[in-house]
Design a protein around this motif. Sequence first.
Motif, PDB file in Angstrom:
ATOM      1  N   SER A 181       0.824  -1.214   0.000  1.00 44.42           N
ATOM      2  CA  SER A 181       0.000   0.000   0.000  1.00 44.42           C
ATOM      3  C   SER A 181       0.858   1.264   0.000  1.00 44.42           C
ATOM      4  CB  SER A 181      -0.926   0.012   1.216  1.00 44.42           C
ATOM      5  OG  SER A 181      -0.185   0.022   2.421  1.00 44.42           O
ATOM      6  N   GLU A 182       2.138   1.112  -0.266  1.00 38.60           N
ATOM      7  CA  GLU A 182       3.051   2.248  -0.263  1.00 38.60           C
ATOM      8  C   GLU A 182       3.962   2.215  -1.486  1.00 38.60           C
ATOM      9  OE1 GLU A 182       2.923   4.598   1.957  1.00 38.60           O
ATOM     10  OE2 GLU A 182       1.675   3.667   3.502  1.00 38.60           O
ATOM     11  N   SER A 183       4.534   3.341  -1.801  1.00 33.54           N
ATOM     12  CA  SER A 183       5.675   3.468  -2.712  1.00 33.54           C
ATOM     13  C   SER A 183       5.433   2.869  -4.093  1.00 33.54           C
ATOM     14  CB  SER A 183       6.905   2.835  -2.050  1.00 33.54           C
ATOM     15  OG  SER A 183       8.086   3.130  -2.744  1.00 33.54           O
ATOM     16  N   ILE A 184       6.439   2.168  -4.607  1.00 30.09           N
ATOM     17  CA  ILE A 184       6.467   1.739  -5.997  1.00 30.09           C
ATOM     18  C   ILE A 184       5.354   0.750  -6.317  1.00 30.09           C
ATOM     19  CG2 ILE A 184       7.804   0.345  -7.627  1.00 30.09           C
ATOM     20  CD1 ILE A 184      10.293   1.803  -6.642  1.00 30.09           C
ATOM     21  N   ILE A 185       5.128  -0.222  -5.440  1.00 35.76           N
ATOM     22  CA  ILE A 185       4.097  -1.220  -5.725  1.00 35.76           C
ATOM     23  C   ILE A 185       2.723  -0.566  -5.794  1.00 35.76           C
ATOM     24  CG2 ILE A 185       2.952  -3.303  -4.906  1.00 35.76           C
ATOM     25  CD1 ILE A 185       5.583  -4.239  -3.796  1.00 35.76           C
ATOM     26  N   LYS A 186       2.444   0.343  -4.883  1.00 34.28           N
ATOM     27  CA  LYS A 186       1.158   1.046  -4.909  1.00 34.28           C
ATOM     28  C   LYS A 186       0.985   1.787  -6.227  1.00 34.28           C
ATOM     29  CE  LYS A 186      -1.506   4.659  -2.579  1.00 34.28           C
ATOM     30  NZ  LYS A 186      -1.514   5.681  -1.508  1.00 34.28           N
ATOM     31  N   ARG A 187       2.028   2.491  -6.683  1.00 32.71           N
ATOM     32  CA  ARG A 187       1.928   3.238  -7.943  1.00 32.71           C
ATOM     33  C   ARG A 187       1.737   2.293  -9.123  1.00 32.71           C
ATOM     34  NH1 ARG A 187       6.349   6.252  -5.790  1.00 32.71           N
ATOM     35  NH2 ARG A 187       7.758   5.392  -7.362  1.00 32.71           N
ATOM     36  N   ALA A 188       2.429   1.165  -9.101  1.00 32.79           N
ATOM     37  CA  ALA A 188       2.319   0.209 -10.203  1.00 32.79           C
ATOM     38  C   ALA A 188       0.906  -0.368 -10.284  1.00 32.79           C
ATOM     39  CB  ALA A 188       3.335  -0.913 -10.036  1.00 32.79           C
ATOM     40  N   VAL A 189       0.294  -0.626  -9.129  1.00 34.37           N
ATOM     41  CA  VAL A 189      -1.077  -1.138  -9.103  1.00 34.37           C
ATOM     42  C   VAL A 189      -2.041  -0.073  -9.613  1.00 34.37           C
ATOM     43  CG1 VAL A 189      -2.958  -1.873  -7.586  1.00 34.37           C
ATOM     44  CG2 VAL A 189      -0.651  -2.798  -7.260  1.00 34.37           C
ATOM     45  N   GLU A 190      -1.857   1.160  -9.160  1.00 36.13           N
ATOM     46  CA  GLU A 190      -2.742   2.242  -9.582  1.00 36.13           C
ATOM     47  C   GLU A 190      -2.637   2.508 -11.079  1.00 36.13           C
ATOM     48  OE1 GLU A 190      -1.508   5.392  -7.010  1.00 36.13           O
ATOM     49  OE2 GLU A 190      -2.849   4.791  -5.371  1.00 36.13           O
ATOM     50  N   LYS A 191      -1.460   2.326 -11.649  1.00 36.15           N
ATOM     51  CA  LYS A 191      -1.261   2.513 -13.091  1.00 36.15           C
ATOM     52  C   LYS A 191      -1.823   1.352 -13.904  1.00 36.15           C
ATOM     53  CE  LYS A 191       2.977   5.331 -13.214  1.00 36.15           C
ATOM     54  NZ  LYS A 191       4.399   5.335 -13.659  1.00 36.15           N
ATOM     55  N   GLY A 192      -2.068   0.237 -13.245  1.00 35.56           N
ATOM     56  CA  GLY A 192      -2.531  -0.949 -13.957  1.00 35.56           C
ATOM     57  C   GLY A 192      -1.399  -1.767 -14.536  1.00 35.56           C
ATOM     58  N   THR A 193      -0.160  -1.449 -14.148  1.00 34.06           N
ATOM     59  CA  THR A 193       0.990  -2.196 -14.646  1.00 34.06           C
ATOM     60  C   THR A 193       1.029  -3.596 -14.060  1.00 34.06           C
ATOM     61  OG1 THR A 193       2.228  -0.114 -14.787  1.00 34.06           O
ATOM     62  CG2 THR A 193       3.501  -2.152 -14.901  1.00 34.06           C
ATOM     63  N   VAL A 194       0.615  -3.719 -12.807  1.00 35.80           N
ATOM     64  CA  VAL A 194       0.580  -5.022 -12.147  1.00 35.80           C
ATOM     65  C   VAL A 194      -0.759  -5.171 -11.424  1.00 35.80           C
ATOM     66  CG1 VAL A 194       1.680  -4.158 -10.044  1.00 35.80           C
ATOM     67  CG2 VAL A 194       1.832  -6.586 -10.606  1.00 35.80           C
ATOM     68  N   ASP A 195      -1.261  -6.378 -11.427  1.00 35.19           N
ATOM     69  CA  ASP A 195      -2.539  -6.703 -10.780  1.00 35.19           C
ATOM     70  C   ASP A 195      -2.242  -7.763  -9.722  1.00 35.19           C
ATOM     71  OD1 ASP A 195      -5.221  -6.805 -10.227  1.00 35.19           O
ATOM     72  OD2 ASP A 195      -5.734  -8.066 -11.953  1.00 35.19           O
ATOM     73  N   ILE A 196      -2.330  -7.394  -8.446  1.00 36.28           N
ATOM     74  CA  ILE A 196      -1.946  -8.297  -7.359  1.00 36.28           C
ATOM     75  C   ILE A 196      -3.187  -8.783  -6.624  1.00 36.28           C
ATOM     76  CG2 ILE A 196      -0.629  -8.531  -5.220  1.00 36.28           C
ATOM     77  CD1 ILE A 196       1.240  -6.341  -6.214  1.00 36.28           C
ATOM     78  N   HIS A 197      -3.289 -10.095  -6.455  1.00 33.35           N
ATOM     79  CA  HIS A 197      -4.411 -10.695  -5.749  1.00 33.35           C
ATOM     80  C   HIS A 197      -3.873 -11.551  -4.599  1.00 33.35           C
ATOM     81  CE1 HIS A 197      -7.531  -9.692  -8.824  1.00 33.35           C
ATOM     82  NE2 HIS A 197      -6.451  -9.644  -9.589  1.00 33.35           N
ATOM     83  N   ILE A 198      -4.390 -11.322  -3.404  1.00 36.13           N
ATOM     84  CA  ILE A 198      -3.985 -12.064  -2.220  1.00 36.13           C
ATOM     85  C   ILE A 198      -5.083 -13.064  -1.872  1.00 36.13           C
ATOM     86  CG2 ILE A 198      -3.128 -11.902   0.146  1.00 36.13           C
ATOM     87  CD1 ILE A 198      -1.481 -10.282  -1.838  1.00 36.13           C
ATOM     88  N   HIS A 199      -4.732 -14.335  -1.747  1.00 30.85           N
ATOM     89  CA  HIS A 199      -5.700 -15.389  -1.468  1.00 30.85           C
ATOM     90  C   HIS A 199      -5.389 -16.052  -0.129  1.00 30.85           C
ATOM     91  CE1 HIS A 199      -6.956 -15.270  -5.755  1.00 30.85           C
ATOM     92  NE2 HIS A 199      -5.656 -15.086  -5.983  1.00 30.85           N
ATOM     93  N   ASP A 200      -6.404 -16.162   0.712  1.00 30.40           N
ATOM     94  CA  ASP A 200      -6.258 -16.840   1.998  1.00 30.40           C
ATOM     95  C   ASP A 200      -6.485 -18.336   1.795  1.00 30.40           C
ATOM     96  OD1 ASP A 200      -6.380 -17.817   4.593  1.00 30.40           O
ATOM     97  OD2 ASP A 200      -7.512 -16.102   5.356  1.00 30.40           O
ATOM     98  N   ILE A 201      -5.446 -19.122   2.014  1.00 32.15           N
ATOM     99  CA  ILE A 201      -5.544 -20.570   1.798  1.00 32.15           C
ATOM    100  C   ILE A 201      -6.616 -21.192   2.689  1.00 32.15           C
ATOM    101  CG2 ILE A 201      -4.262 -22.752   1.955  1.00 32.15           C
ATOM    102  CD1 ILE A 201      -1.707 -21.124   1.341  1.00 32.15           C
ATOM    103  N   ARG A 202      -6.854 -20.592   3.853  1.00 32.21           N
ATOM    104  CA  ARG A 202      -7.865 -21.140   4.766  1.00 32.21           C
ATOM    105  C   ARG A 202      -9.266 -21.135   4.146  1.00 32.21           C
ATOM    106  NH1 ARG A 202      -4.507 -18.358   8.482  1.00 32.21           N
ATOM    107  NH2 ARG A 202      -3.633 -19.730  10.090  1.00 32.21           N
TER     108      ARG A 202
END
Length: 229
Positions: free
Chosen positions: A18-39
């Motif tokens: 939610s900070e810095s480079i990764i946040k900007r990359a997500v907002e630009k649509g360059t990367v799409d990150i999905h977090i999955h709870d195995i439980r």
Amino acid sequence: MRIDILTLFPAMFQGPFSESIIKRAVEKGTVDIHIHDIRDYSQDKHKRVDDYPFGGGAGMVMQIAPIARLIDKLKSERDYDQVIYLSPDGKRFNQKEANRLSLCDNIILLCGHYKGVDQRVRDQYITHEISIGDFVLSGGELAAAMVVDAVVRVMPGVIGDETSALTDSFQDNLLAPPVYTRPSDFRGWKVPDVLLSGNNKLIDEWREQQSLERTRRLRPDLLDDSDMP
């Protein structure tokens, strides 16, 4: 690029992503990150995902069934270039590997925990195993966050000055040279004259020499796999 992260502790990624480079990359649509709870893919009423190892021994092992259900679901929706397991006995992660992964379209990162995952997960689903060093963490979440950061930052358009990423340490098996900024004289500690000369040829030669000297002194192992003199 799409990155799917499989974890027992999704909240661990809220800060780094939610900070810095990764946040900007997500907002630009360059990367799409999905977090999955195995439980969420456990069929146990208590959402249990671990059990005792066959044959006895200390610790618990992550069960194959919830992980298999989750990976099967994801793979039914799209093709993945890599299904990666973060493991202490995986291949050592480095800049070359980060560059390679940055060219992928879709990857899965599986975060281990406890004594690891059932070996059948590794045998049947994992295409690549990554270690960030010769030490053991409580789980693969921190390692996954580091891998994502290293991969995302070299993707085109993520960093404003793309040449900055190309001159980072390890891109050419060398450490980066020293860097300075204003003021040129602070408490008598001065910036090397060559950097103030305006002579780009001399500056480039100085930086190359400094990179090589630094690498020989601090990380001579990097030169073992290099063509540098």
